[in-house]
Structure formats: C-alpha cells, structure tokens
Design a protein around this motif. Sequence first.
Motif, short mmCIF file in Angstrom:
data_model
loop_
_atom_site.label_atom_id
_atom_site.label_comp_id
_atom_site.label_asym_id
_atom_site.label_seq_id
_atom_site.Cartn_x
_atom_site.Cartn_y
_atom_site.Cartn_z
N TYR A 1 -2.66 -15.23 14.99
CA TYR A 1 -1.55 -15.27 14.04
C TYR A 1 -1.21 -16.73 13.72
O TYR A 1 -1.03 -17.10 12.55
N ARG B 1 0.81 -1.22 0.00
CA ARG B 1 0.00 0.00 0.00
C ARG B 1 0.85 1.27 0.00
O ARG B 1 0.47 2.26 -0.59
N ASN C 1 3.87 -12.64 0.34
CA ASN C 1 4.65 -12.32 1.54
C ASN C 1 3.93 -11.34 2.47
O ASN C 1 4.20 -11.34 3.68
N THR D 1 12.56 -6.91 11.21
CA THR D 1 11.72 -6.12 10.29
C THR D 1 10.78 -5.24 11.12
O THR D 1 10.84 -5.23 12.34
P1 NDP Z 1 6.91 -5.91 7.49
O1 NDP Z 1 5.92 -5.30 8.43
O2 NDP Z 1 8.20 -5.22 7.25
O3 NDP Z 1 6.23 -6.17 6.07
C1 NDP Z 1 4.87 -6.46 5.90
C2 NDP Z 1 4.50 -6.10 4.48
O4 NDP Z 1 3.11 -6.43 4.26
C3 NDP Z 1 4.66 -4.61 4.20
O5 NDP Z 1 5.31 -4.45 2.96
C4 NDP Z 1 3.23 -4.12 4.13
O6 NDP Z 1 3.15 -3.02 3.22
C5 NDP Z 1 2.52 -5.35 3.56
N1 NDP Z 1 1.08 -5.30 3.78
C6 NDP Z 1 0.42 -5.27 4.97
N2 NDP Z 1 -0.89 -5.15 4.77
C7 NDP Z 1 -1.08 -5.11 3.42
C8 NDP Z 1 -2.22 -4.98 2.59
N3 NDP Z 1 -3.45 -4.87 3.12
N4 NDP Z 1 -2.05 -4.95 1.24
C9 NDP Z 1 -0.81 -5.04 0.71
N5 NDP Z 1 0.31 -5.17 1.45
C10 NDP Z 1 0.17 -5.20 2.79
O7 NDP Z 1 7.15 -7.37 8.07
P2 NDP Z 1 7.94 -8.66 7.51
O8 NDP Z 1 8.79 -8.32 6.37
O9 NDP Z 1 8.54 -9.29 8.71
O10 NDP Z 1 6.72 -9.58 7.07
C11 NDP Z 1 6.63 -10.23 5.82
C12 NDP Z 1 6.01 -11.60 6.02
O11 NDP Z 1 6.90 -12.41 6.78
C13 NDP Z 1 4.68 -11.61 6.77
O12 NDP Z 1 3.79 -12.52 6.14
C14 NDP Z 1 5.06 -12.13 8.15
O13 NDP Z 1 3.99 -12.77 8.78
C15 NDP Z 1 6.18 -13.08 7.79
N6 NDP Z 1 7.08 -13.41 8.88
C16 NDP Z 1 7.85 -12.45 9.50
C17 NDP Z 1 8.66 -12.81 10.57
C18 NDP Z 1 9.47 -11.80 11.33
O14 NDP Z 1 10.02 -12.16 12.39
N7 NDP Z 1 9.62 -10.58 10.88
C19 NDP Z 1 8.75 -14.19 11.03
C20 NDP Z 1 7.93 -15.11 10.30
C21 NDP Z 1 7.14 -14.73 9.28
P3 NDP Z 1 2.21 -1.73 3.33
O15 NDP Z 1 2.07 -1.40 4.79
O16 NDP Z 1 2.96 -0.71 2.54
O17 NDP Z 1 0.92 -2.14 2.69
#
Ligand code: NDP
Length: 253
Positions: A162, A39, A91, A197
């Motif tokens: 979650y 977004r 992701n 992150t």
């Molecule tokens: P971030 O918060 O950095 O990234 C999350 C991303 O999801 C952002 O780019 C955000 O972009 C996007 N997002 C959220 N809501 C929406 C939406 N409605 N439409 C489009 N995009 C959306 O966290 P991570 O990089 O850590 O997370 C990425 C994935 O990895 C997730 O699925 C998380 O569950 C998973 N994960 C992360 C771990 C961790 O420890 N960090 C561990 C295990 C899994 P924007 O807000 O610009 O829309």
Amino acid sequence: MSNDLMGTVALVTGASSGIGAATARRLAAEGASVALVARREDRLDEVRRSIEAAGGVARAVAVDITSRAGAQAAVDRTVEAFGRLDTVVNNAGVMLIGPFADAPVGEWERMVDVNVLGLLYVTKAALPHLVRAAEDGPRRTADLVNISSSAGRVARPGTAVYNLTKFGVNGFTEALRQELQAKRVRVSVIEPGNVDTELASHTRDELRAGVEEQIRAIEKLQPEDIADAVAYVVTSSRRVAVNEVFVRAADQS
Ligand code: NDP
C-alpha cells in the motif's frame, strides 16, 4: 449550494462509498455536474439520488477502472452525458493490510491495479478534455486531484505494498504537475490520515481485528473532512495552485 463550480463537469472515481461519495456530493453542491464512477451500480445510484434530492446533477457510470477500456469508457460516457470535463478526482483505491511475506500475491496485484494502474488509465483518458477545459472552460483552469494517503508520506510495517502504491501516486502527481503547469491544468495530491470508511473492511478476516484495535483510540476523520480539502483545491482562484494537502486526524501520530 454555492456556484463556484457552476457550468463545470467533474468525474470522481470510487464514488460509491466513503471519501468518493462525500466528494461527489460536495462538488455537486458547488454546482458541478458529477459523473460517479465505481463498480457497484446500486451504491452509485444511491449517491446519485442523494445528489439529485439536494438539487444537484449526477450520473452513475458503473465501470472497473483497472481495465483500460473501462477507464476510457468512464471518461467517454461522462463527456457524452455532460459535454465536457473540467475536474477529475482519482479517488478509487484499496488497502489490504498484512505483513509482506505472508500476503497472497493477488492482494498486491489488486492494490497495484486499482491504486496505480486504474489511476493512470483514468488520467490518460481524461487529459485531452482537461487541457481543453483549461483553454476554454468557464474557469479557464482544470483540476486533476489524486487521493493518496498519509501512507504516501509515512511507511509502516504491515502496509508495504500500500505504501508503494501511495508513495508512487505522490511522485507521479509532482512530475505530472510540472508537465501540465504551462497548460493551466492543476495537478494536486491529497493525503488523508485515518478516515471512517469501508477501506479497512477488505483486509483478511484474521488480520482485521488487529487493524481495528490499533486505530480504535483515534477519533477518525469523516469522509466529508476530505471532501472539504478537495473542494478547497478545486474552487481556489485560477491564480492559486494547491499542490499538496496532508490532513491527519488530530489524534493520529
Ligand atoms: P472505500 O472502500 O469506502 O472506497 C473505495 C472506493 O474505490 C469504492 O467506491 C470502490 O467502489 C472503489 N473501487 C475499488 N476498486 C475499484 C475498481 N476496480 N474500479 C472502480 N472503482 C473501484 O474507501 P475510502 O473512501 O476510504 O477510499 C478512497 C480513497 O482514499 C482510496 O484511494 C484510499 O486509499 C484513500 N485513503 C483512505 C483512507 C482511510 O482511512 N479511509 C486514508 C488515506 C487514504 P466499488 O467497490 O463499487 O468499485
């Protein structure tokens, strides 16, 4: 820059930060043209510029994947821009920590909307293109990679909803893998442990300090560590299907 993915097109959701941004950069470095979906347009543009500065090709597609129209537009705009779609990395995700009984219902809804429904909408819109890519694409295979979590394998107090979403992603991935096997669309799941992150920053203020305290002792994974896992999955030879990759921080129990 390697050229394992040269001539292919990838779409990465949640590409504006964290794991998604690192994955988009990595796939571009492998030669893919990459659609950056999330977004926050300003953050997508930063990622796009960094890919272009490194000699890659990317396009920002600012949409909310929790709307069916948004997810469809993400795929349509990718195919309009680049002409095909070979790789999808689902992701985007949110994690809102806290005991189940006290959580505002809106928090559960956000997690289900992004982690489950958003992933399903993007997958549905992308599948016809992935099937086509597996038939006639440069690699004669296509990849759908779902980013789940260690929370898709191990449940803990404080992350019940979650856990529900990520256990669900694992089950969905395995069923879809079997459905698409004959079409040569590989469907994989990656389960990261603690990664450095913005993910935990969305947890309510009164709970965030406790969450951060719990993981302070761990040397967290970096987003690039998970990008490495995605690259391993999608650059593997056509004869190989990496079904599942579980990557924890070395200190994590
Ligand atoms: P971030 O918060 O950095 O990234 C999350 C991303 O999801 C952002 O780019 C955000 O972009 C996007 N997002 C959220 N809501 C929406 C939406 N409605 N439409 C489009 N995009 C959306 O966290 P991570 O990089 O850590 O997370 C990425 C994935 O990895 C997730 O699925 C998380 O569950 C998973 N994960 C992360 C771990 C961790 O420890 N960090 C561990 C295990 C899994 P924007 O807000 O610009 O829309």
